[in-house]
Design a protein around this motif. Sequence first.
Motif, short mmCIF file in Angstrom:
data_model
loop_
_atom_site.label_atom_id
_atom_site.label_comp_id
_atom_site.label_asym_id
_atom_site.label_seq_id
_atom_site.Cartn_x
_atom_site.Cartn_y
_atom_site.Cartn_z
N MET A 1 -51.83 -17.44 8.48
CA MET A 1 -50.41 -17.43 8.16
C MET A 1 -49.91 -18.87 8.07
N ASN A 2 -49.17 -19.17 7.02
CA ASN A 2 -48.69 -20.54 6.86
C ASN A 2 -47.43 -20.75 7.69
N GLU A 3 -47.25 -21.98 8.10
CA GLU A 3 -46.10 -22.34 8.92
C GLU A 3 -44.87 -22.53 8.05
N ARG A 4 -43.77 -21.98 8.52
CA ARG A 4 -42.50 -22.12 7.81
C ARG A 4 -41.61 -23.04 8.63
N ILE A 5 -40.95 -23.94 7.93
CA ILE A 5 -40.02 -24.89 8.56
C ILE A 5 -38.64 -24.62 8.01
N ILE A 6 -37.66 -24.54 8.89
CA ILE A 6 -36.26 -24.43 8.49
C ILE A 6 -35.62 -25.77 8.86
N ARG A 7 -34.95 -26.37 7.89
CA ARG A 7 -34.36 -27.69 8.12
C ARG A 7 -33.14 -27.89 7.24
N ARG A 8 -32.37 -28.93 7.56
CA ARG A 8 -31.27 -29.31 6.68
C ARG A 8 -31.85 -29.76 5.34
N ALA A 9 -31.14 -29.42 4.29
CA ALA A 9 -31.59 -29.85 2.96
C ALA A 9 -31.43 -31.36 2.83
N ARG A 10 -32.31 -31.93 2.04
CA ARG A 10 -32.24 -33.36 1.70
C ARG A 10 -31.97 -33.47 0.20
N GLU A 11 -31.56 -34.65 -0.22
CA GLU A 11 -31.21 -34.85 -1.63
C GLU A 11 -32.36 -34.46 -2.57
N GLU A 12 -33.58 -34.72 -2.17
CA GLU A 12 -34.71 -34.39 -3.05
C GLU A 12 -34.93 -32.88 -3.18
N ASP A 13 -34.26 -32.07 -2.35
CA ASP A 13 -34.36 -30.62 -2.44
C ASP A 13 -33.44 -30.03 -3.51
N ILE A 14 -32.48 -30.79 -4.00
CA ILE A 14 -31.47 -30.26 -4.92
C ILE A 14 -32.10 -29.58 -6.14
N PRO A 15 -33.08 -30.18 -6.83
CA PRO A 15 -33.64 -29.50 -8.01
C PRO A 15 -34.27 -28.14 -7.68
N ARG A 16 -34.96 -28.02 -6.55
CA ARG A 16 -35.58 -26.74 -6.19
C ARG A 16 -34.52 -25.71 -5.79
N ILE A 17 -33.51 -26.15 -5.03
CA ILE A 17 -32.42 -25.24 -4.68
C ILE A 17 -31.76 -24.74 -5.96
N ALA A 18 -31.53 -25.64 -6.91
CA ALA A 18 -30.89 -25.26 -8.18
C ALA A 18 -31.75 -24.27 -8.96
N ARG A 19 -33.07 -24.46 -8.96
CA ARG A 19 -33.95 -23.52 -9.66
C ARG A 19 -33.89 -22.13 -9.02
N ILE A 20 -33.88 -22.10 -7.69
CA ILE A 20 -33.76 -20.82 -7.00
C ILE A 20 -32.40 -20.19 -7.32
N ASN A 21 -31.36 -20.99 -7.28
CA ASN A 21 -30.01 -20.50 -7.59
C ASN A 21 -29.98 -19.87 -8.98
N ALA A 22 -30.56 -20.56 -9.96
CA ALA A 22 -30.55 -20.07 -11.34
C ALA A 22 -31.35 -18.77 -11.47
N GLU A 23 -32.39 -18.62 -10.65
CA GLU A 23 -33.19 -17.40 -10.69
C GLU A 23 -32.48 -16.23 -10.03
N VAL A 24 -31.76 -16.50 -8.95
CA VAL A 24 -31.20 -15.44 -8.13
C VAL A 24 -29.81 -15.00 -8.56
N PHE A 25 -28.97 -15.94 -8.97
CA PHE A 25 -27.58 -15.62 -9.27
C PHE A 25 -27.37 -15.50 -10.77
N LEU A 26 -26.89 -14.35 -11.17
CA LEU A 26 -26.75 -13.98 -12.57
C LEU A 26 -26.00 -15.01 -13.40
N GLY A 27 -24.93 -15.57 -12.86
CA GLY A 27 -24.10 -16.49 -13.62
C GLY A 27 -24.81 -17.75 -14.10
N ASP A 28 -25.90 -18.13 -13.42
CA ASP A 28 -26.59 -19.36 -13.77
C ASP A 28 -27.95 -19.14 -14.45
N ARG A 29 -28.35 -17.90 -14.66
CA ARG A 29 -29.67 -17.63 -15.22
C ARG A 29 -29.87 -18.25 -16.59
#
Length: 176
Positions: free
Chosen positions: A1-29
């Motif tokens: 089982m791989n280890e999962r880390i929960i942490r505050r987002a950093r600036e370099e996470d913005i593109p990945r968060i945005a990709r997830i947002n676009a996948e999950v939320f209809l308005g941004d697909r």
Amino acid sequence: MNERIIRRAREEDIPRIARINAEVFLGDRAHPESAHLWVDSWFNAFPLYQYFVAEAEGAVVGYAGWQVHGGFHRAEPVFELDQIGFPKSEQGKGIGPDLLRTSMRTLVDWVKETNDRVESHVTFVVWAYAFNFNAITAYAREFGEGVQGSRTQFGNRAELMLRCRFPVIRPVRNEP
């Protein structure tokens, strides 16, 4: 089982968060650039808005965005879960509960460090569409006080508010 880390987002996470947002939320697909602008704008609104990410094997696999309501030095601070998102491939793996619990504890610690006026607890709320039974069921597990209100907003879709409170033990403060 791989280890999962929960942490505050950093600036370099913005593109990945945005990709997830676009996948999950209809308005941004159809407009991933809009998702990036949205996430970037909220990321730069810290401390008013605070992002957290779940990371597995070095990759962001989910995120949550919390908004502070009513000011930073309230006697009863309130945080609203504005967004939580995971790619389909990561859903059902228990990331959501881990992300919610850890981010809530981190926000309570942040309140203790930055707010000398907090008296007894920190409140967390989330609004979910009344017909979204999957979301309401998932939120009910973490927002243990259950449904505490309702509203109709953004058209005719009814929303339900779920809430939980984390106690904060502080010495009695002396007012000047």
